[in-house]
Design an enzyme around this catalytic site. Structure first.
Site, PDB file in Angstrom:
ATOM      1  CE  LYS A 194      -1.903   2.978   2.108  1.00 53.20           C
ATOM      2  NZ  LYS A 194      -1.662   4.406   1.774  1.00 53.20           N
ATOM      3  CD  GLU A 269      12.492   3.682   9.068  1.00 50.34           C
ATOM      4  OE1 GLU A 269      12.444   4.625   9.897  1.00 50.34           O
ATOM      5  OE2 GLU A 269      12.603   3.837   7.856  1.00 50.34           O
ATOM      6  CB  CYS A 303      12.728   8.517   9.127  1.00 52.38           C
ATOM      7  SG  CYS A 303      13.649   7.388   8.103  1.00 52.38           S
ATOM      8  CD  GLU A 400       9.971  12.518  12.064  1.00 52.48           C
ATOM      9  OE1 GLU A 400       8.859  11.968  12.160  1.00 52.48           O
ATOM     10  OE2 GLU A 400      10.980  11.927  11.641  1.00 52.48           O
TER      11      GLU A 400
HETATM   12  P1  NAI Z   1       1.613   8.652   7.934  1.00 50.70           P
HETATM   13  O1  NAI Z   1       2.293   7.870   8.984  1.00 50.70           O
HETATM   14  O2  NAI Z   1       0.190   9.017   8.132  1.00 50.70           O
HETATM   15  O3  NAI Z   1       1.713   7.884   6.518  1.00 50.70           O
HETATM   16  C1  NAI Z   1       2.582   6.810   6.202  1.00 50.70           C
HETATM   17  C2  NAI Z   1       1.808   5.682   5.543  1.00 50.70           C
HETATM   18  O4  NAI Z   1       0.850   5.184   6.464  1.00 50.70           O
HETATM   19  C3  NAI Z   1       0.997   6.081   4.310  1.00 50.70           C
HETATM   20  O5  NAI Z   1       1.033   5.018   3.370  1.00 50.70           O
HETATM   21  C4  NAI Z   1      -0.408   6.233   4.852  1.00 50.70           C
HETATM   22  O6  NAI Z   1      -1.401   6.026   3.878  1.00 50.70           O
HETATM   23  C5  NAI Z   1      -0.437   5.134   5.887  1.00 50.70           C
HETATM   24  N1  NAI Z   1      -1.419   5.313   6.961  1.00 50.70           N
HETATM   25  C6  NAI Z   1      -1.876   6.456   7.505  1.00 50.70           C
HETATM   26  N2  NAI Z   1      -2.797   6.196   8.461  1.00 50.70           N
HETATM   27  C7  NAI Z   1      -2.919   4.853   8.537  1.00 50.70           C
HETATM   28  C8  NAI Z   1      -3.691   3.971   9.337  1.00 50.70           C
HETATM   29  N3  NAI Z   1      -4.532   4.426  10.259  1.00 50.70           N
HETATM   30  N4  NAI Z   1      -3.550   2.636   9.147  1.00 50.70           N
HETATM   31  C9  NAI Z   1      -2.692   2.146   8.235  1.00 50.70           C
HETATM   32  N5  NAI Z   1      -1.938   2.938   7.446  1.00 50.70           N
HETATM   33  C10 NAI Z   1      -2.045   4.277   7.590  1.00 50.70           C
HETATM   34  O7  NAI Z   1       2.470   9.951   7.675  1.00 50.70           O
HETATM   35  P2  NAI Z   1       1.970  11.372   7.111  1.00 50.70           P
HETATM   36  O8  NAI Z   1       0.654  11.727   7.715  1.00 50.70           O
HETATM   37  O9  NAI Z   1       2.057  11.358   5.661  1.00 50.70           O
HETATM   38  O10 NAI Z   1       3.103  12.307   7.699  1.00 50.70           O
HETATM   39  C11 NAI Z   1       3.034  12.755   9.052  1.00 50.70           C
HETATM   40  C12 NAI Z   1       4.360  12.782   9.713  1.00 50.70           C
HETATM   41  O11 NAI Z   1       4.843  11.459   9.808  1.00 50.70           O
HETATM   42  C13 NAI Z   1       5.467  13.520   8.976  1.00 50.70           C
HETATM   43  O12 NAI Z   1       5.440  14.889   9.228  1.00 50.70           O
HETATM   44  C14 NAI Z   1       6.671  12.863   9.554  1.00 50.70           C
HETATM   45  O13 NAI Z   1       6.978  13.439  10.798  1.00 50.70           O
HETATM   46  C15 NAI Z   1       6.244  11.436   9.785  1.00 50.70           C
HETATM   47  N6  NAI Z   1       6.688  10.540   8.691  1.00 50.70           N
HETATM   48  C16 NAI Z   1       7.754   9.736   8.920  1.00 50.70           C
HETATM   49  C17 NAI Z   1       8.238   8.939   7.907  1.00 50.70           C
HETATM   50  C18 NAI Z   1       9.406   8.056   8.118  1.00 50.70           C
HETATM   51  O14 NAI Z   1      10.097   7.754   7.157  1.00 50.70           O
HETATM   52  N7  NAI Z   1       9.645   7.545   9.288  1.00 50.70           N
HETATM   53  C19 NAI Z   1       7.661   8.967   6.566  1.00 50.70           C
HETATM   54  C20 NAI Z   1       6.490   9.794   6.439  1.00 50.70           C
HETATM   55  C21 NAI Z   1       6.056  10.565   7.477  1.00 50.70           C
END
Ligand code: NAI
Ligand code: MG
Length: 496
Positions: A194, A269, A303, A400
């Site tokens: 996904k 991660e 990250c 972050e």
């Molecule tokens: P997110 O954690 O919401 O999104 C990452 C993935 O999770 C996407 O594929 C999204 O569709 C999915 N997702 C979201 N809600 C979900 C749920 N309830 N159940 C299953 N999958 C779900 O991240 P977002 O909202 O895009 O970004 C928010 C913050 O997250 C950023 O500002 C950053 O701080 C952090 N982040 C960290 C990342 C990393 O590499 N560790 C990557 C992206 C965001």
């Protein structure tokens, strides 16, 4: 949809690909979402719609999981490791053949400079597939000398965990797909991937390559859609044996709860607020350049970004001036322009989030030694920013930001800085700049982080394990460590 106006010389395969309506890949067949719904993906450099993507949800996830289960019980389990390895290698070859297209798609969808997509994202993804193609034939168990010698013969089998749900973020869309897919396939798992809703394009194009390479149907399924619907359905699915997630710590916790239903295995991660320590005996020029790169690479949407820069007092002004000068030199613009050093943030939402932190920092008394503002006009651009005069409790120091914003903090001695460096709920990466080898390794041992870079930053390799201490995650990706995440061991005991 504006592509020609962005760059007339754009890779023609990529320009064509974005004209197609995005579909879902299940059983090597492309189809619309069961609901028929679609959603737009945007070009972050302009804010214009780039392409339409199928909005998969629970119904599509159900169909994809049952396809993956059928493949796992059928052709994929029966295929020899060597054949599996060959297919993964072939996929890497196809990716290499289409590298210009992939780099362009990544830049259009995510915003990052094309020079970076070409030099980092695509080659690292290719390398990752090749590295894990090699592992397919090297998954082994052991024989064991158990008590009562002569009475029993005991050995272990290392078996694939089964059907795996993989949920990935938007900051390195192709590379994160590669990090997840390659070890899962090498170990003999089947996958429902996904992608992040902001950046589905390279995962979809990669799906085409899996079909072209000849993977049996159902081994790799790609369901695009939103996290709260498609992602949540995948994490909660009773017939999924494992979920691997990269994204926010907040959603990581939701994944864990969703996984509780069938106690599927979970690897995470998550976020970071990585400390970067510059000691006064460092090669200052290298430390300045490296520290700027540590935070500004990929618009700071990394990250393991070096977002807390700790500098020994005697050289603090010099290093801050140096990093600020680097920040001011960065040419911010559309990623597709070869002159661009830094592209836009991925989305309006991310721009608002980062600008919210800039405002909060200013309100709490932090001062911008460089940058500090949104760049007005179309697209989601923000200035590379260096904040000083911060206090440990400030949100900009604790949370972050996931944007090109570093907080620079002076320190007196190694004891103090170790306390501050580890004063975080996160523990993903860290860095040390010094010429004193003994100190470097003493400090490395004390840093609570999954990675320590000494006199460098952002050095990645498919053979290096990557993952987090504390709330930065569970498990290690890449290297041989990741095999643990996608296999389980069976002990077999025979009376003889
Ligand atoms: P997110 O954690 O919401 O999104 C990452 C993935 O999770 C996407 O594929 C999204 O569709 C999915 N997702 C979201 N809600 C979900 C749920 N309830 N159940 C299953 N999958 C779900 O991240 P977002 O909202 O895009 O970004 C928010 C913050 O997250 C950023 O500002 C950053 O701080 C952090 N982040 C960290 C990342 C990393 O590499 N560790 C990557 C992206 C965001
Ligand atoms: Mg989210």
């Amino acid at each position: 949809m504006g592509i020609a106006s962005i760059a007339p010389e754009i890779n023609s395969a990529a320009a064509q690909f974005v004209q197609k309506k995005g579909k879902i890949l299940i059983n090597n067949q492309w189809s619309d979402a069961a609901s028929g719904k679609t959603f737009p993906t945007y070009d972050p450099a302009t804010g214009e719609v780039l392409a339409q993507i199928a909005e998969g949800d629970k119904a599509d996830i159900d169909r994809a999981v049952s396809a993956a289960r059928k493949a796992f019980n059928g052709p994929w389990r029966k295929m020899s490791p060597s054949e599996r390895g060959k297919l993964i290698w072939k996929l890497a070859d196809l990716l290499e053949k289409n590298q210009e297209e992939f780099a362009t798609l990544e830049t259009l969808d995510n915003g990052k400079p094309l020079t970076i997509s070409k030099a980092a994202d695509v080659p690292l993804a290719i390398d990752n597939f090749r590295y894990f193609a090699g592992w397919a034939t090297k998954i082994e168990g052991n024989t064991l000398n158990i008590s009562s010698p002569g009475k029993y013969f005991a050995y272990t089998l290392r078996e694939p965990v089964g059907v795996v749900g993989q949920i990935i973020p938007w900051n390195f869309p192709l590379l994160m797909a590669a990090w997840k897919l390659a070890p899962a396939l090498a170990t003999g798992c089947c996958v429902v991937l996904k992608p992040a809703e902001q950046t589905s394009l390279t995962a979809l194009r990669l799906g085409e390559l899996f079909v072209e390479a000849g993977f049996p149907e159902g081994v790799v399924n790609v369901v695009t859609g939103f996290g709260e619907t498609a992602g949540a359905a995948l994490a909660a699915h009773d017939d999924v044996d494992k979920v691997a997630f990269t994204g926010s710590t907040e959603v990581g916790k939701l994944i864990l709860k969703a996984a509780a239903g069938n106690l599927k295995k979970v690897s995470l991660e998550l976020g970071g607020k990585s400390p970067n320590l510059v000691f006064s005996d460092a090669d200052i020029d290298a430390a300045v350049k490296g520290s700027a790169g540590a935070i500004f690479f990929n618009q700071g949407q990394v990250c393991c970004a070096g977002s807390r820069l700790f500098v020994e007092k005697g050289i603090f002004d010099r290093v801050v001036e140096g990093v600020s000068a680097q920040a001011k030199k960065i040419r911010v613009g559309p990623g597709i322009d070869p002159k661009t050093h830094m592209g836009p943030l991925v989305s309006k939402e991310q721009l608002d989030r980062v600008c919210g932190y800039l405002e909060s920092g200013a309100k709490e008394g932090a001062r911008a030694a460089a940058g500090g503002k949104k760049i007005e006009g179309k697209g989601y651009f923000v200035e590379p920013t260096v904040l000083v005069d911060t206090k440990p409790h400030m949100k900009v120091v604790q949370e972050e930001i996931f944007g090109p914003v570093v907080t620079a903090i002076p320190f007196d001695n190694v004891e103090d800085v170790m306390v501050e460096a580890n004063n975080s709920v996160y523990g993903l990466a860290s860095g040390i700049w010094t010429k004193d080898v003994s100190r470097a390794h003493r400090v490395a041992e004390k840093l609570q982080a999954g990675t320590v870079w000494i006199n460098c930053w952002n050095v990645f390799d498919a053979s290096l394990p990557f993952g987090g201490y504390k709330q930065s995650g569970w498990g290690r990706e890449m290297g041989h460590d990741v095999l643990e995440l996608y296999t389980q061991k069976k002990a077999v005991v025979t009376a003889i």
